[in-house]
Design a protein around this motif. Structure first.
Motif, PDB file in Angstrom:
ATOM      1  N   ALA A   1      -2.031   6.065   0.718  1.00  0.00           N
ATOM      2  CA  ALA A   1      -1.349   5.526   1.895  1.00  0.00           C
ATOM      3  C   ALA A   1       0.152   5.758   1.747  1.00  0.00           C
ATOM      4  O   ALA A   1       0.709   5.502   0.673  1.00  0.00           O
ATOM      5  N   THR A   2       0.782   6.251   2.796  1.00  0.00           N
ATOM      6  CA  THR A   2       2.232   6.448   2.770  1.00  0.00           C
ATOM      7  C   THR A   2       2.835   6.052   4.115  1.00  0.00           C
ATOM      8  O   THR A   2       2.227   6.279   5.166  1.00  0.00           O
ATOM      9  N   VAL A   3       4.010   5.488   4.055  1.00  0.00           N
ATOM     10  CA  VAL A   3       4.751   5.161   5.267  1.00  0.00           C
ATOM     11  C   VAL A   3       5.328   6.457   5.822  1.00  0.00           C
ATOM     12  O   VAL A   3       5.883   7.272   5.080  1.00  0.00           O
ATOM     13  N   VAL A   4       5.181   6.659   7.119  1.00  0.00           N
ATOM     14  CA  VAL A   4       5.736   7.841   7.780  1.00  0.00           C
ATOM     15  C   VAL A   4       7.249   7.637   7.888  1.00  0.00           C
ATOM     16  O   VAL A   4       7.700   6.687   8.525  1.00  0.00           O
ATOM     17  N   THR A   5       8.018   8.544   7.261  1.00  0.00           N
ATOM     18  CA  THR A   5       9.477   8.417   7.263  1.00  0.00           C
ATOM     19  C   THR A   5      10.177   9.490   8.089  1.00  0.00           C
ATOM     20  O   THR A   5      11.350   9.340   8.416  1.00  0.00           O
ATOM     21  N   ASP A   6       9.481  10.559   8.432  1.00  0.00           N
ATOM     22  CA  ASP A   6      10.080  11.632   9.216  1.00  0.00           C
ATOM     23  C   ASP A   6      10.354  11.132  10.645  1.00  0.00           C
ATOM     24  O   ASP A   6       9.424  10.696  11.336  1.00  0.00           O
ATOM     25  N   PRO A   7      11.620  11.187  11.109  1.00  0.00           N
ATOM     26  CA  PRO A   7      11.946  10.673  12.451  1.00  0.00           C
ATOM     27  C   PRO A   7      11.172  11.358  13.577  1.00  0.00           C
ATOM     28  O   PRO A   7      10.731  10.690  14.515  1.00  0.00           O
ATOM     29  N   ALA A   8      10.994  12.667  13.506  1.00  0.00           N
ATOM     30  CA  ALA A   8      10.253  13.373  14.557  1.00  0.00           C
ATOM     31  C   ALA A   8       8.786  12.945  14.577  1.00  0.00           C
ATOM     32  O   ALA A   8       8.191  12.770  15.649  1.00  0.00           O
ATOM     33  N   GLU A   9       8.222  12.769  13.405  1.00  0.00           N
ATOM     34  CA  GLU A   9       6.834  12.313  13.314  1.00  0.00           C
ATOM     35  C   GLU A   9       6.709  10.885  13.857  1.00  0.00           C
ATOM     36  O   GLU A   9       5.740  10.546  14.528  1.00  0.00           O
TER      37      GLU A   9
ATOM     38  N   GLY B   1     -26.913   0.671  12.835  1.00  0.00           N
ATOM     39  CA  GLY B   1     -25.467   0.745  12.766  1.00  0.00           C
ATOM     40  C   GLY B   1     -25.002   1.759  11.755  1.00  0.00           C
ATOM     41  O   GLY B   1     -25.795   2.505  11.174  1.00  0.00           O
ATOM     42  N   TRP B   2     -23.710   1.783  11.551  1.00  0.00           N
ATOM     43  CA  TRP B   2     -23.113   2.726  10.626  1.00  0.00           C
ATOM     44  C   TRP B   2     -21.888   2.103   9.972  1.00  0.00           C
ATOM     45  O   TRP B   2     -21.312   1.141  10.483  1.00  0.00           O
ATOM     46  N   SER B   3     -21.522   2.657   8.845  1.00  0.00           N
ATOM     47  CA  SER B   3     -20.326   2.242   8.119  1.00  0.00           C
ATOM     48  C   SER B   3     -19.700   3.488   7.507  1.00  0.00           C
ATOM     49  O   SER B   3     -20.404   4.321   6.927  1.00  0.00           O
ATOM     50  N   VAL B   4     -18.382   3.618   7.642  1.00  0.00           N
ATOM     51  CA  VAL B   4     -17.654   4.761   7.097  1.00  0.00           C
ATOM     52  C   VAL B   4     -16.509   4.241   6.236  1.00  0.00           C
ATOM     53  O   VAL B   4     -15.806   3.304   6.624  1.00  0.00           O
ATOM     54  N   VAL B   5     -16.322   4.861   5.060  1.00  0.00           N
ATOM     55  CA  VAL B   5     -15.223   4.522   4.163  1.00  0.00           C
ATOM     56  C   VAL B   5     -14.383   5.764   3.924  1.00  0.00           C
ATOM     57  O   VAL B   5     -14.912   6.822   3.566  1.00  0.00           O
ATOM     58  N   VAL B   6     -13.078   5.623   4.133  1.00  0.00           N
ATOM     59  CA  VAL B   6     -12.105   6.677   3.836  1.00  0.00           C
ATOM     60  C   VAL B   6     -11.287   6.195   2.649  1.00  0.00           C
ATOM     61  O   VAL B   6     -10.796   5.063   2.650  1.00  0.00           O
ATOM     62  N   THR B   7     -11.158   7.044   1.644  1.00  0.00           N
ATOM     63  CA  THR B   7     -10.356   6.709   0.474  1.00  0.00           C
ATOM     64  C   THR B   7      -9.250   7.745   0.338  1.00  0.00           C
ATOM     65  O   THR B   7      -9.518   8.947   0.424  1.00  0.00           O
ATOM     66  N   GLY B   8      -8.018   7.273   0.148  1.00  0.00           N
ATOM     67  CA  GLY B   8      -6.906   8.198  -0.008  1.00  0.00           C
ATOM     68  C   GLY B   8      -5.593   7.471  -0.180  1.00  0.00           C
ATOM     69  O   GLY B   8      -5.516   6.242  -0.075  1.00  0.00           O
TER      70      GLY B   8
ATOM     71  N   ILE C   1       0.790  -1.242   0.000  1.00  0.00           N
ATOM     72  CA  ILE C   1       0.000   0.000   0.000  1.00  0.00           C
ATOM     73  C   ILE C   1       0.814   1.280   0.000  1.00  0.00           C
ATOM     74  O   ILE C   1       0.255   2.354  -0.243  1.00  0.00           O
ATOM     75  N   ASP C   2       2.104   1.233   0.274  1.00  0.00           N
ATOM     76  CA  ASP C   2       2.895   2.467   0.344  1.00  0.00           C
ATOM     77  C   ASP C   2       2.871   3.197  -1.004  1.00  0.00           C
ATOM     78  O   ASP C   2       3.298   2.664  -2.026  1.00  0.00           O
ATOM     79  N   GLY C   3       2.320   4.412  -0.992  1.00  0.00           N
ATOM     80  CA  GLY C   3       2.286   5.247  -2.187  1.00  0.00           C
ATOM     81  C   GLY C   3       1.100   5.033  -3.106  1.00  0.00           C
ATOM     82  O   GLY C   3       1.035   5.642  -4.171  1.00  0.00           O
ATOM     83  N   VAL C   4       0.169   4.192  -2.735  1.00  0.00           N
ATOM     84  CA  VAL C   4      -0.992   3.944  -3.596  1.00  0.00           C
ATOM     85  C   VAL C   4      -2.289   4.339  -2.894  1.00  0.00           C
ATOM     86  O   VAL C   4      -2.336   4.481  -1.677  1.00  0.00           O
ATOM     87  N   VAL C   5      -3.340   4.495  -3.665  1.00  0.00           N
ATOM     88  CA  VAL C   5      -4.657   4.830  -3.125  1.00  0.00           C
ATOM     89  C   VAL C   5      -5.316   3.551  -2.614  1.00  0.00           C
ATOM     90  O   VAL C   5      -5.341   2.533  -3.312  1.00  0.00           O
ATOM     91  N   VAL C   6      -5.833   3.634  -1.387  1.00  0.00           N
ATOM     92  CA  VAL C   6      -6.512   2.504  -0.770  1.00  0.00           C
ATOM     93  C   VAL C   6      -7.843   2.988  -0.198  1.00  0.00           C
ATOM     94  O   VAL C   6      -8.094   4.185  -0.107  1.00  0.00           O
TER      95      VAL C   6
END
Length: 137
Positions: free
Chosen positions: A92-100, A83-90, A64-69
């Motif tokens: 996906a990236t691996v967090v590489t910043d050391p402080a983050e 009930g409810w269901s929520v979908v987020v589309t966007g 998934i790193d760098g692709v839309v999921v």
């Protein structure tokens, strides 16, 4: 007279409020050119992105790193048919910043699985859609 089931679309803020209530969702991605779904622990970050914590050598990270999921979470009560269901589309990236990474290690999601080498994956909340069903007993 019995109450009728009611179904309605949720706005972005209501979707995000509901997502913040549950600890597990599902990542929908492509694996070997086929759809794949994987349950994961998550939390929302301050920018409303979905955060995952997983192993740095996991197949999920490579897929998934760098692709839309898509990411989906829900909550249902079979007895009340509600009930409810929520979908987020966007993207996906691996967090590489050391402080983050340090910040997320303290305030980010926890994993229910033991992890040796941890990475965080951020899914941007580019599109957020949700539905709610209010049924009756």
């Amino acid at each position: 007279m019995p109450q009728e089931d009611t179904f309605h679309e949720l706005d972005r803020q209501e979707c995000l409020r509901l997502l913040a209530k549950v600890p597990v969702g599902r990542v929908v991605y492509t694996r070997q050119a086929l759809p794949a779904v994987l349950p994961v622990n998550f939390c929302l970050d301050t920018d409303d992105s979905v955060l995952l914590r997983t192993s740095s050598d996991s197949e999920l990270v490579r897929a998934i790193d760098g692709v839309v999921v898509a990411f989906e979470a829900d909550e249902f009560d079979a007895e009340t048919r509600s009930g409810w269901s929520v979908v987020v589309t966007g993207r996906a990236t691996v967090v590489t910043d050391p402080a983050e990474h340090v910040r997320l290690s303290e305030a980010g999601p926890t994993s229910w699985m033991p992890l040796r080498s941890t990475v965080f994956v951020r899914i941007e909340s580019e599109m957020v859609n949700g539905r709610e069903l209010r049924g009756h007993a």
